[in-house]
Design a protein around this motif. Structure first.
Motif, PDB file in Angstrom:
ATOM      1  N   UNK A   1      -2.985  10.017  -1.709  1.00 27.41           N
ATOM      2  CA  UNK A   1      -2.342  11.287  -1.860  1.00 27.41           C
ATOM      3  C   UNK A   1      -2.440  12.123  -0.724  1.00 27.41           C
ATOM      4  N   UNK A   2      -1.562  12.293  -0.069  1.00 30.70           N
ATOM      5  CA  UNK A   2      -1.312  13.729   0.732  1.00 30.70           C
ATOM      6  C   UNK A   2      -0.744  14.765   0.492  1.00 30.70           C
ATOM      7  N   UNK A   3      -1.511  15.740   0.526  1.00 31.61           N
ATOM      8  CA  UNK A   3      -0.940  17.252   0.299  1.00 31.61           C
ATOM      9  C   UNK A   3       0.259  17.587   1.315  1.00 31.61           C
ATOM     10  N   UNK A   4       1.087  18.237   1.135  1.00 30.75           N
ATOM     11  CA  UNK A   4       1.949  18.871   1.931  1.00 30.75           C
ATOM     12  C   UNK A   4       1.779  20.464   1.893  1.00 30.75           C
ATOM     13  N   UNK A   5       3.139  21.249   2.190  1.00 27.46           N
ATOM     14  CA  UNK A   5       3.294  22.591   2.142  1.00 27.46           C
ATOM     15  C   UNK A   5       3.043  23.057   0.852  1.00 27.46           C
ATOM     16  N   UNK A   6       1.994  23.239   0.312  1.00 26.30           N
ATOM     17  CA  UNK A   6       1.582  23.828  -1.310  1.00 26.30           C
ATOM     18  C   UNK A   6       1.249  25.154  -1.220  1.00 26.30           C
ATOM     19  N   UNK A   7       1.331  25.755  -0.043  1.00 33.94           N
ATOM     20  CA  UNK A   7       0.985  27.324  -0.110  1.00 33.94           C
ATOM     21  C   UNK A   7       1.328  28.153  -1.205  1.00 33.94           C
ATOM     22  N   UNK A   8       2.646  28.120  -1.770  1.00 39.10           N
ATOM     23  CA  UNK A   8       3.313  28.843  -2.782  1.00 39.10           C
ATOM     24  C   UNK A   8       3.598  27.801  -3.878  1.00 39.10           C
ATOM     25  N   UNK A   9       2.906  26.515  -3.890  1.00 34.64           N
ATOM     26  CA  UNK A   9       3.484  25.895  -4.884  1.00 34.64           C
ATOM     27  C   UNK A   9       2.311  25.477  -5.667  1.00 34.64           C
TER      28      UNK A   9
ATOM     29  N   UNK B   1      -5.564  16.982 -10.250  1.00 33.07           N
ATOM     30  CA  UNK B   1      -3.979  16.240 -10.301  1.00 33.07           C
ATOM     31  C   UNK B   1      -3.959  15.406  -9.467  1.00 33.07           C
ATOM     32  N   UNK B   2      -4.339  15.503  -8.219  1.00 33.16           N
ATOM     33  CA  UNK B   2      -4.060  14.671  -7.296  1.00 33.16           C
ATOM     34  C   UNK B   2      -4.579  13.146  -7.418  1.00 33.16           C
ATOM     35  N   UNK B   3      -5.815  12.984  -8.212  1.00 38.06           N
ATOM     36  CA  UNK B   3      -6.132  11.846  -8.582  1.00 38.06           C
ATOM     37  C   UNK B   3      -5.637  11.360  -9.847  1.00 38.06           C
ATOM     38  N   UNK B   4      -4.887  12.183 -10.559  1.00 35.16           N
ATOM     39  CA  UNK B   4      -4.315  11.633 -11.750  1.00 35.16           C
ATOM     40  C   UNK B   4      -3.084  11.218 -11.396  1.00 35.16           C
ATOM     41  N   UNK B   5      -2.423  11.794 -10.313  1.00 35.24           N
ATOM     42  CA  UNK B   5      -1.043  11.331  -9.812  1.00 35.24           C
ATOM     43  C   UNK B   5      -1.167   9.979  -9.133  1.00 35.24           C
ATOM     44  N   UNK B   6      -1.982   9.923  -8.345  1.00 33.01           N
ATOM     45  CA  UNK B   6      -2.047   8.452  -7.567  1.00 33.01           C
ATOM     46  C   UNK B   6      -2.558   7.401  -8.509  1.00 33.01           C
ATOM     47  N   UNK B   7      -3.395   7.589  -9.832  1.00 31.74           N
ATOM     48  CA  UNK B   7      -3.888   6.759 -10.612  1.00 31.74           C
ATOM     49  C   UNK B   7      -2.537   6.319 -11.499  1.00 31.74           C
ATOM     50  N   UNK B   8      -1.639   7.094 -11.902  1.00 32.45           N
ATOM     51  CA  UNK B   8      -0.600   7.122 -12.341  1.00 32.45           C
ATOM     52  C   UNK B   8       0.324   5.994 -11.702  1.00 32.45           C
ATOM     53  N   UNK B   9       0.515   6.276 -10.471  1.00 33.26           N
ATOM     54  CA  UNK B   9       1.325   5.683  -9.697  1.00 33.26           C
ATOM     55  C   UNK B   9       0.971   4.213  -9.394  1.00 33.26           C
ATOM     56  N   UNK B  10      -0.265   3.826  -9.266  1.00 30.20           N
ATOM     57  CA  UNK B  10      -1.125   2.891  -9.187  1.00 30.20           C
ATOM     58  C   UNK B  10      -0.725   1.815 -10.262  1.00 30.20           C
TER      59      UNK B  10
ATOM     60  N   UNK C   1       0.334  16.040 -16.992  1.00 31.93           N
ATOM     61  CA  UNK C   1       1.461  16.173 -15.805  1.00 31.93           C
ATOM     62  C   UNK C   1       1.374  14.859 -14.954  1.00 31.93           C
ATOM     63  N   UNK C   2       0.396  14.063 -14.793  1.00 27.63           N
ATOM     64  CA  UNK C   2       0.380  12.792 -13.954  1.00 27.63           C
ATOM     65  C   UNK C   2       1.377  12.010 -14.536  1.00 27.63           C
ATOM     66  N   UNK C   3       1.430  11.823 -15.842  1.00 24.87           N
ATOM     67  CA  UNK C   3       2.421  11.125 -16.439  1.00 24.87           C
ATOM     68  C   UNK C   3       3.800  11.570 -16.571  1.00 24.87           C
ATOM     69  N   UNK C   4       3.974  12.719 -16.447  1.00 26.71           N
ATOM     70  CA  UNK C   4       5.410  13.368 -16.182  1.00 26.71           C
ATOM     71  C   UNK C   4       5.807  13.423 -14.827  1.00 26.71           C
ATOM     72  N   UNK C   5       4.700  13.432 -13.916  1.00 24.56           N
ATOM     73  CA  UNK C   5       5.418  13.171 -12.671  1.00 24.56           C
ATOM     74  C   UNK C   5       5.808  11.584 -12.396  1.00 24.56           C
TER      75      UNK C   5
ATOM     76  N   UNK D   1       0.715  -1.236   0.123  1.00 24.52           N
ATOM     77  CA  UNK D   1       0.008   0.105  -0.009  1.00 24.52           C
ATOM     78  C   UNK D   1       0.865   1.184  -0.156  1.00 24.52           C
ATOM     79  N   UNK D   2       0.849   2.072  -0.811  1.00 27.15           N
ATOM     80  CA  UNK D   2       1.318   3.197  -0.786  1.00 27.15           C
ATOM     81  C   UNK D   2       0.801   4.699  -0.456  1.00 27.15           C
ATOM     82  N   UNK D   3       1.707   5.374   0.079  1.00 25.77           N
ATOM     83  CA  UNK D   3       1.069   7.237   0.385  1.00 25.77           C
ATOM     84  C   UNK D   3       2.226   7.845  -0.357  1.00 25.77           C
ATOM     85  N   UNK D   4       1.802   8.736  -1.365  1.00 33.10           N
ATOM     86  CA  UNK D   4       2.662   9.707  -1.779  1.00 33.10           C
ATOM     87  C   UNK D   4       2.329  11.091  -0.972  1.00 33.10           C
TER      88      UNK D   4
END
Length: 375
Positions: A186-194, A168-177, A211-215, A145-148
């Motif tokens: 998918x857990x978001x971190x300090x994204x206030x300026x990102x 994009x959060x859903x796209x990234x976790x789907x691409x990782x799976x 972008x998910x594929x690039x990730x 089981x993964x957490x990004x």
């Protein structure tokens, strides 16, 4: 010690007010991709759940026992408060199935990585598109089981979008799976300026896929460590944050991109609701050498690095997760006046240093006396 995973779709009705963009005027009209709740059970005699939900933020009313809930921070979901009953009923099913699916947890792999071109800083002079993140892989008897954990506003879809989507959060976790063959949260971190402001080539579903594929294809591993888990041990700390004066109207912004934040600030002053942002709480989950610090705020990337340095005095692997437990606005570092985030924040110039002090005191309070004496 055991771990188990489950996932459930959240299916809100259409026609609801959507969260995330003050400029959006239309209500939801349909579904681009289903919103989901994902749950990870950890423990044995003392059970604990980590839950990730496709929402802008976690409503304060959603407080299940023995659980930390985290929002992916999608801007394509309903206002969180409208889903209180649905969240509770969905969680009851999701947590039971995660516990039933649990099997022996032999270890946790912690992987650090960098990825380029997916998102970048949107404030200050540093707009490098190289951003780092973390992956935790829970190695269970019945599978992995993964957490990004990644700091990025997942905002490909814009204010004109009226379709529900994890973006994009859903796209990234789907691409990782797809790549690794096991489920990801998918857990978001300090994204206030990102965000994807300077890296996205459009605001469509095709751009989410790009972008998910690039990730996934561009992840560069920078470190790896296998950890023998223990715990879980969870604690919380409640405190108050310093808010801006309700009698001071903000100056009209010089930068056009700050206008939505200015309108949000005026709306907040008109409602006389600044005091509701004072109470705050943070959580700490300890899994052996791993410490996951959960905060409800939108923090800047540099603030997150400061918190990690503080936590690293006590833990080998410190991780900072935002949009957790509740949903509170930007905490803006001093010297950032005039930008969108500064206008959108209800907190004054003392907020970042105050938060850092609260975190430091909380982490120190839970340490053995001989360790405290080092400070």
């Amino acid at each position: 010690m055991k771990a188990g995973f489950s996932e459930t779709r959240i299916e809100p009705e259409t026609g609801l007010e959507m969260a995330g963009y003050i400029d959006r005027v239309e209500t939801s009209s349909g579904i681009h991709r289903p919103l989901e709740m994902k749950a990870l059970f950890i423990g044995d005699c003392d059970p604990f759940w980590l839950v990730a939900v496709d929402l802008l933020g976690i409503p304060a009313s959603f407080r299940p026992n023995d659980t930390v809930a985290v929002a992916t921070h999608t801007h394509a979901a309903p206002e969180s408060g409208r889903l209180k009953d649905q969240l509770n009923s969905t969680f009851d099913s999701c947590r039971d199935r995660a516990r039933k699916a649990a099997s022996h947890l032999s270890g946790i792999e912690h992987i650090t990585f960098e990825v380029e071109g997916v998102c970048s800083r949107r404030t200050g002079g540093d707009q490098s598109s190289v951003v780092g993140g973390d992956v935790l892989v829970f190695e269970c008897e019945t599978g992995r089981i993964g957490i990004v954990i990644f700091p990025c506003h997942p905002t490909v879809l814009g204010p004109e979008n009226t379709l529900y989507s994890p973006d994009l959060a859903g796209g990234i976790r789907q691409a990782l799976t797809r790549k690794f063959g096991f489920p990801f949260m998918y857990f978001n971190s300090c994204a206030g300026d990102v965000s994807t402001r300077y890296t996205r080539a459009g605001r469509s579903s095709d751009e989410i896929e790009r972008l998910s594929g690039l990730f996934v294809s561009g992840m560069v591993e920078t470190g790896r460590k296998r950890i023998v888990p223990s715990g879980p041990s969870y604690s919380e700390h409640s405190f108050e944050m310093p808010v801006k004066s309700p009698d001071e109207k903000p100056p009209y912004p010089a930068r056009p991109e700050a206008l939505p934040g200015y309108r949000l600030a005026l709306k907040r002053l008109e409602s006389k609701g600044l005091d509701k942002y004072r109470p705050a709480r943070l959580g700490l989950l300890e899994l052996g050498e791993i410490a996951m610090l959960f905060l409800p705020f939108e923090l800047f990337l540099d603030t997150g690095e400061i918190l990690k340095r503080i936590a690293r005095k006590h833990f080998e692997v410190p991780l900072v997760v935002c949009y957790a437990l509740d949903y509170l606005p930007y905490v803006v570092p001093a010297g950032m006046e005039g930008g969108y985030e500064w206008y959108a924040s209800p907190y004054d110039e003392r907020a970042e240093s105050h938060l850092i002090s609260e975190v430091e005191s909380f982490l120190l309070a839970g340490r053995p006396k001989d360790e405290q004496e080092l400070y």
